[in-house]
Design an enzyme around this catalytic site. Structure first.
Site, PDB file in Angstrom:
ATOM      1  CB  THR A  59      -0.908   0.041   1.268  1.00 31.81           C
ATOM      2  OG1 THR A  59      -1.698  -1.144   1.186  1.00 31.81           O
ATOM      3  CG2 THR A  59      -1.624   1.385   1.214  1.00 31.81           C
ATOM      4  CE  LYS A 182      -0.648  -7.123   5.264  1.00 25.87           C
ATOM      5  NZ  LYS A 182      -0.538  -5.900   4.290  1.00 25.87           N
ATOM      6  CB  ILE A 227      -1.144  -5.754   8.432  1.00 26.73           C
ATOM      7  CG1 ILE A 227      -0.434  -6.142   9.668  1.00 26.73           C
ATOM      8  CG2 ILE A 227      -0.446  -4.543   7.848  1.00 26.73           C
ATOM      9  CD1 ILE A 227       0.944  -6.646   9.631  1.00 26.73           C
TER      10      ILE A 227
END
Length: 328
Positions: A59, A182, A227
């Site tokens: 991101t 993650k 996350i």
């Protein structure tokens, strides 16, 4: 020495903000960082209960930044968080390189800039030829020399669909300097085979979902947080679901809130970082909704017409965010 993992909770993979089109230093080809907006957004998140920030993840457009910009971004946010009284909110620095040595250089730089952890993306350039043994050796080589504890970032969508098997996670979780992962995919059985594995110590190796739409099911099978991109827009909403689960809230209320989060996550799934920036700009007036770097520059296609497809859901989530803030 065995490294400690980051605290359980909700983290945000923060977008990297660039100068708005109205700024005097705007550059359509190589737009400079907007650290003022970056800080404003960071403080917005931690004040809302976000446990820490992931800087330079997918991101955050890590692949679009120079190493100098990476270091400037991390150091500026560590300084501003500390100054505002949030020294307890860790920064997790992402890496997205293909070779061990460059990954270690970025982790060294991240430590110097103030990051407490590294989130290391699986090298997927040769995904079709990579073996589980090769993946395990690659992460082991990084972890052996990393100056900060690392987390494994498994995101098949940006790594040529490379697979890291649960059995590989089991072996890597034994490493003293690998403290979590993650998982940015929707495979709940794989989440379960890692988070519920009796041979993985959850006090050392923590499993975070990369998808807020999976938060409730992942928590039920032993995951320790998320996350999550939507939390970068509505942090209190996502944090509330995590806290309600920890407090043993009624299942019906948990499902109702998860449903609302899933509605918002559809935009993230469709537009990724472009959609996150668009929503932050439209909902909270932070940043430029067209402020990504090439080739993402320009916002999501369709402009106001496309936003109208999502506006009712996001207006509802914004109202809920404000209600949670008001209630304390």
């Amino acid at each position: 020495m065995v490294s400690s993992p980051p605290p359980s909770g909700i983290y945000v993979p923060v977008p990297t903000f660039f100068a708005s089109q109205s700024a005097s230093n705007y550059d359509p080809v190589n737009n400079p960082l907007d650290l003022e907006t970056q800080t404003k957004h960071s403080l917005f998140l931690v004040k809302a209960g976000i446990r820490g920030l992931v800087i330079l993840g997918s991101t955050g457009e890590a692949i679009h930044l120079t190493n100098e910009e990476r270091n400037e971004l991390i150091s500026s946010q560590r300084k501003e968080l500390d100054k505002a009284g949030y020294k307890d909110r860790p920064i997790i620095a992402g890496t997205a390189t293909q070779n061990v040595q460059e990954t270690l250089i970025q982790l060294e730089d991240a430590k110097k800039a103030g990051a407490e952890y590294g989130m290391v993306l699986t090298p997927g350039y040769f995904a079709s030829a990579a073996s589980q043994q090769g993946i395990e050796k690659w992460f082991t080589a990084v972890a052996d020399k990393s100056p900060i504890p690392i987390m494994i970032y498994h995101y098949p969508g940006v790594t040529n669909n490379i697979v890291v098997a649960p059995s590989t996670f089991e072996r890597l979780a034994q490493h003293a300097n690998i403290v979590g992962c993650k998982l940015s995919h929707g495979d709940i059985p794989d989440h379960t085979l890692i988070a519920s594995n009796p041979r993985i110590d959850p006090s050392h190796f923590k499993v975070f979902s990369g998808l807020g739409q999976n938060l409730l099911p992942v928590l039920t099978i032993g995951g320790q947080g998320a996350i999550d991109g939507l939390a970068g827009i509505f942090p209190r909403v996502v944090v509330k679901l995590f806290n309600m689960f920890q407090e043993g809230a009624d299942n019906k209320k948990l499902r109702e809130l998860q449903y609302k989060i899933c509605e918002g996550e559809r935009l993230i799934g469709r537009w990724g970082t472009v959609g996150i920036k668009e929503a932050i700009a439209r909902c909270w007036g932070m940043g430029d909704k067209e402020g990504a770097r090439l080739p993402l520059q320009g916002g999501f296609q369709g402009g106001d017409q496309e936003w109208s497809n999502w506006s009712s859901v996001f207006e509802g989530l914004k109202q809920l965010e404000l209600e949670i803030e008001k209630s304390g």
